[in-house]
Design a protein around this motif. Structure first.
Motif, PDB file in Angstrom:
ATOM      1  N   GLN A   1       0.873  -1.175   0.000  1.00  0.00           N
ATOM      2  CA  GLN A   1       0.000   0.000   0.000  1.00  0.00           C
ATOM      3  C   GLN A   1       0.906   1.219   0.000  1.00  0.00           C
ATOM      4  N   LEU A   2       0.638   2.132  -0.932  1.00  0.00           N
ATOM      5  CA  LEU A   2       1.358   3.403  -0.953  1.00  0.00           C
ATOM      6  C   LEU A   2       0.332   4.457  -0.548  1.00  0.00           C
ATOM      7  N   VAL A   3       0.594   5.145   0.544  1.00  0.00           N
ATOM      8  CA  VAL A   3      -0.398   6.090   1.078  1.00  0.00           C
ATOM      9  C   VAL A   3       0.248   7.447   1.330  1.00  0.00           C
ATOM     10  N   THR A   4      -0.609   8.440   1.499  1.00  0.00           N
ATOM     11  CA  THR A   4      -0.111   9.769   1.873  1.00  0.00           C
ATOM     12  C   THR A   4       0.171   9.776   3.378  1.00  0.00           C
ATOM     13  N   MET A   5       0.748  10.858   3.843  1.00  0.00           N
ATOM     14  CA  MET A   5       1.035  10.931   5.281  1.00  0.00           C
ATOM     15  C   MET A   5      -0.244  10.888   6.109  1.00  0.00           C
ATOM     16  N   GLY A   6      -1.345  11.329   5.497  1.00  0.00           N
ATOM     17  CA  GLY A   6      -2.629  11.282   6.199  1.00  0.00           C
ATOM     18  C   GLY A   6      -3.309   9.929   6.111  1.00  0.00           C
ATOM     19  N   GLY A   7      -2.686   8.988   5.404  1.00  0.00           N
ATOM     20  CA  GLY A   7      -3.249   7.639   5.298  1.00  0.00           C
ATOM     21  C   GLY A   7      -4.144   7.440   4.091  1.00  0.00           C
ATOM     22  N   ASP A   8      -4.280   8.475   3.240  1.00  0.00           N
ATOM     23  CA  ASP A   8      -5.112   8.325   2.037  1.00  0.00           C
ATOM     24  C   ASP A   8      -4.402   7.443   1.010  1.00  0.00           C
ATOM     25  N   PRO A   9      -5.125   6.508   0.403  1.00  0.00           N
ATOM     26  CA  PRO A   9      -4.460   5.581  -0.532  1.00  0.00           C
ATOM     27  C   PRO A   9      -4.011   6.260  -1.822  1.00  0.00           C
ATOM     28  N   ILE A  10      -2.796   5.916  -2.242  1.00  0.00           N
ATOM     29  CA  ILE A  10      -2.283   6.343  -3.551  1.00  0.00           C
ATOM     30  C   ILE A  10      -2.322   5.149  -4.502  1.00  0.00           C
ATOM     31  N   ALA A  11      -1.853   4.016  -4.002  1.00  0.00           N
ATOM     32  CA  ALA A  11      -1.823   2.795  -4.834  1.00  0.00           C
ATOM     33  C   ALA A  11      -1.846   1.575  -3.925  1.00  0.00           C
ATOM     34  N   GLU A  12      -2.404   0.519  -4.444  1.00  0.00           N
ATOM     35  CA  GLU A  12      -2.385  -0.761  -3.733  1.00  0.00           C
ATOM     36  C   GLU A  12      -2.253  -1.864  -4.781  1.00  0.00           C
ATOM     37  N   TRP A  13      -1.293  -2.745  -4.563  1.00  0.00           N
ATOM     38  CA  TRP A  13      -1.078  -3.823  -5.535  1.00  0.00           C
ATOM     39  C   TRP A  13      -0.451  -5.035  -4.847  1.00  0.00           C
ATOM     40  N   THR A  14      -0.540  -6.172  -5.523  1.00  0.00           N
ATOM     41  CA  THR A  14       0.081  -7.394  -5.005  1.00  0.00           C
ATOM     42  C   THR A  14       1.231  -7.801  -5.927  1.00  0.00           C
ATOM     43  N   MET A  15       2.130  -8.590  -5.371  1.00  0.00           N
ATOM     44  CA  MET A  15       3.318  -8.990  -6.145  1.00  0.00           C
ATOM     45  C   MET A  15       3.786 -10.368  -5.665  1.00  0.00           C
ATOM     46  N   PRO A  16       3.952 -11.307  -6.583  1.00  0.00           N
ATOM     47  CA  PRO A  16       4.452 -12.622  -6.159  1.00  0.00           C
ATOM     48  C   PRO A  16       5.976 -12.673  -6.115  1.00  0.00           C
ATOM     49  N   ALA A  17       6.491 -13.601  -5.339  1.00  0.00           N
ATOM     50  CA  ALA A  17       7.938 -13.857  -5.303  1.00  0.00           C
ATOM     51  C   ALA A  17       8.135 -15.358  -5.138  1.00  0.00           C
ATOM     52  N   TYR A  18       9.184 -15.850  -5.745  1.00  0.00           N
ATOM     53  CA  TYR A  18       9.381 -17.310  -5.776  1.00  0.00           C
ATOM     54  C   TYR A  18      10.861 -17.647  -5.608  1.00  0.00           C
ATOM     55  N   GLY A  19      11.105 -18.686  -4.832  1.00  0.00           N
ATOM     56  CA  GLY A  19      12.481 -19.161  -4.682  1.00  0.00           C
ATOM     57  C   GLY A  19      12.500 -20.672  -4.595  1.00  0.00           C
ATOM     58  N   LYS A  20      13.543 -21.263  -5.162  1.00  0.00           N
ATOM     59  CA  LYS A  20      13.630 -22.733  -5.094  1.00  0.00           C
ATOM     60  C   LYS A  20      15.074 -23.170  -4.883  1.00  0.00           C
ATOM     61  N   THR A  21      15.224 -24.358  -4.335  1.00  0.00           N
ATOM     62  CA  THR A  21      16.542 -24.952  -4.130  1.00  0.00           C
ATOM     63  C   THR A  21      16.450 -26.441  -4.451  1.00  0.00           C
ATOM     64  N   PRO A  22      17.272 -26.933  -5.356  1.00  0.00           N
ATOM     65  CA  PRO A  22      17.275 -28.381  -5.593  1.00  0.00           C
ATOM     66  C   PRO A  22      17.791 -29.136  -4.371  1.00  0.00           C
ATOM     67  N   THR A  23      17.370 -30.370  -4.229  1.00  0.00           N
ATOM     68  CA  THR A  23      17.754 -31.166  -3.059  1.00  0.00           C
ATOM     69  C   THR A  23      19.255 -31.379  -2.979  1.00  0.00           C
ATOM     70  N   ALA A  24      19.900 -31.432  -4.144  1.00  0.00           N
ATOM     71  CA  ALA A  24      21.326 -31.763  -4.152  1.00  0.00           C
ATOM     72  C   ALA A  24      22.177 -30.700  -3.465  1.00  0.00           C
ATOM     73  N   PHE A  25      21.631 -29.465  -3.337  1.00  0.00           N
ATOM     74  CA  PHE A  25      22.437 -28.376  -2.791  1.00  0.00           C
ATOM     75  C   PHE A  25      22.625 -28.482  -1.286  1.00  0.00           C
ATOM     76  N   MET A  26      21.670 -29.069  -0.596  1.00  0.00           N
ATOM     77  CA  MET A  26      21.657 -28.971   0.863  1.00  0.00           C
ATOM     78  C   MET A  26      21.566 -30.342   1.521  1.00  0.00           C
ATOM     79  N   GLN A  27      22.079 -30.407   2.707  1.00  0.00           N
ATOM     80  CA  GLN A  27      22.035 -31.656   3.452  1.00  0.00           C
ATOM     81  C   GLN A  27      20.699 -31.826   4.178  1.00  0.00           C
ATOM     82  N   SER A  28      20.166 -30.750   4.748  1.00  0.00           N
ATOM     83  CA  SER A  28      18.963 -30.880   5.571  1.00  0.00           C
ATOM     84  C   SER A  28      17.780 -30.164   4.929  1.00  0.00           C
ATOM     85  N   ASP A  29      16.565 -30.596   5.318  1.00  0.00           N
ATOM     86  CA  ASP A  29      15.352 -29.922   4.854  1.00  0.00           C
ATOM     87  C   ASP A  29      15.363 -28.457   5.281  1.00  0.00           C
TER      88      ASP A  29
END
Lengths: 220, 222
Positions: free
Chosen positions: B147-175
């Motif tokens: 949420q992007l708002v003014t100092m008074g709390g009035d909305p300027i913009a509101e949006w959602t955004m995904p993020a993703y990360g992965k690791t193959p099993t071979a890289f790490m010893q433990s879950d």
């Protein structure tokens, strides 16, 4: 007598390795006319696919292979490069084609970073090593008198990598190398398991590293 | 013989008990505290003073997934500390000045003077481990809400955004190690996604164009 056998085993064990078959293909469109001089090279792993990632260990292995055999070539560490140019080389934002570099260089800060790093070639490596078929069985037990294993296991590993060389100054792809390797590993166990591992990924690393070295060390 | 010495069978029993304890511990809650340092972004800062307000849910963000069966483990993934570290580093590099707010923007709330205030939150976090999917990859997926708002709390913009990360099993010893690394990759992806799309969010773009001093120079190249 048993101590002597154990010592012999300890000495011989590291030399026990499985067999590996490797194949290398190389296409060079535009060989360098001289060594790369003071310039540096960066080797990066492609991480776009959903079901595999090029292993960071493989990337550092290839870089280490090149630097060890030709110390005049400076290979920038992958993570150091990714951090120095964050967020432009993350899986979501990394350029997929050499022509994408043009757009990237429109960012003054990015262009300055590249100039500071003196990066001449960017090498993208895509691929992975996967575990194939496995067979056999092994039973391990533990009891008041001790522990041990008995059985036999075997499995295959397959490595497939492709390296694409981009000339940053020309914004062009100048070479492509692919290497495949496969090998069978064995693990017999009579009380102690004895791994006889086929160095599949290491062989692929050496194959790709040797070809890249030939390209980068080229002198007229 | 000393009374503290044990015989071979006793040692074997202790060893067996230790192995059993380790196996049983594997069925408990697996806790992952995500900690990392994040690089400064390489970009021309927007000529804006941005305020940031992290609410407690965000600053102490954690995700708990209770085991569905006795053979599975519960998971507690704590990303709060890493979230604050990431967004602080990223925003400091993206804007000319970044200021932390004293309180959530709203009527009557005394805060330092800024152009706008960003309120990030994690809407949803999902994870997948090889035991769930039969794919040899550990994955973390997050959906942020900004949420992007003014100092008074009035909305300027509101949006959602995904993020993703992965690791193959071979890289790490433990879950735990693999999930931690996948979370760090997801956080880096979140930073990259935000940095390269912020000025292209339609409401943000309209707001930037409405600023008298923006005049196009506030644009981050896509």
């Amino acid at each position: 007598m048993s101590l002597r056998l154990l010592l012999m085993g300890a000495v011989l064990l590291p030399w026990l390795t499985g067999c590996v078959n490797a194949t290398v293909d190389q296409m060079v469109f535009n060989s360098p006319t001289a060594g790369i001089g003071d310039a540096s090279v960066v080797i990066l792993g492609r991480r776009h696919a959903s079901d595999y990632e090029t292993e960071p260990g493989f990337i550092s292995c290839v870089g280490g292979h090149i630097e060890a055999r030709d110390p005049s070539i400076r290979v920038i560490d992958e993570l150091e490069f990714l951090n120095a140019l964050y967020p432009w080389f993350e899986p979501r934002t990394a350029p997929l084609r050499p022509s994408d570099l043009e757009k990237l260089f429109e960012h003054r800060d990015v262009a300055e970073k590249f100039a500071a790093l003196q990066t001449r070639y960017m090498i993208w490596i895509d691929g992975s090593t996967v575990r194939g078929d496995s067979a056999g069985s092994m039973t391990c037990g533990i009891g008041p008198g001790g522990a041990g294993c008995f059985g036999f296991g075997t499995w295959s590993d397959d490595a497939s990598y492709e390296a694409t060389i981009w000339d940053i100054s020309q914004r062009a792809e100048v070479g492509r190398i692919s290497a495949t390797a496969s090998g069978q590993s064995y693990m017999p166990a009579v009380v102690l398991p004895i791994p006889i591992i086929a160095p599949v990924q290491g062989t692929a690393c050496d194959s790709v590293g040797d070809q890249l070295l030939e390209f980068l060390s080229h002198t007229p | 013989m000393s009374g503290s010495m044990t015989t071979a069978p006793e040692r074997g029993l202790w060893l067996a008990a230790l192995v059993l304890a380790c196996l049983l511990a594997g069925c408990g809650t697996k806790q992952v505290v995500v900690e990392s340092e994040f690089p400064d972004p390489v970009m021309n800062p927007l000529p804006l003073t941005l305020g940031i307000w992290y609410d407690d849910d965000f600053a102490n963000h954690e995700f708990f997934d209770e085991a569905s069966g006795r053979a599975e483990s519960s998971w507690l993934v704590n990303t709060g500390q890493a979230q604050v570290e990431l967004w602080h580093t990223l925003l400091r590099g993206m804007f000319r000045q970044v200021v932390f707010m004293n309180g959530k923007p709203g009527p009557g709330q005394m805060n330092p003077l800024v152009d706008a205030v960003l309120l990030p939150s994690v809407d949803e976090l999902q994870y997948a481990i090889p035991a769930h999917t039969n794919v040899k990859v550990y994955e973390i997926w997050m959906r942020y809400r900004f949420q992007l708002v003014t100092m008074g709390g009035d909305p300027i913009a509101e949006w959602t955004m995904p993020a993703y990360g992965k690791t193959p099993t071979a890289f790490m010893q433990s879950d735990e190690g693999a999930v931690r690394l996948a979370a760090i990759v997801a956080l880096r992806d979140a930073g990259a996604h935000f940095a390269t799309t912020f000025t292209r969010v339609p409401q943000v773009e309209a707001w930037l164009n409405s600023l008298p001093r923006a005049g196009g120079q506030a644009q981050v190249l896509p």
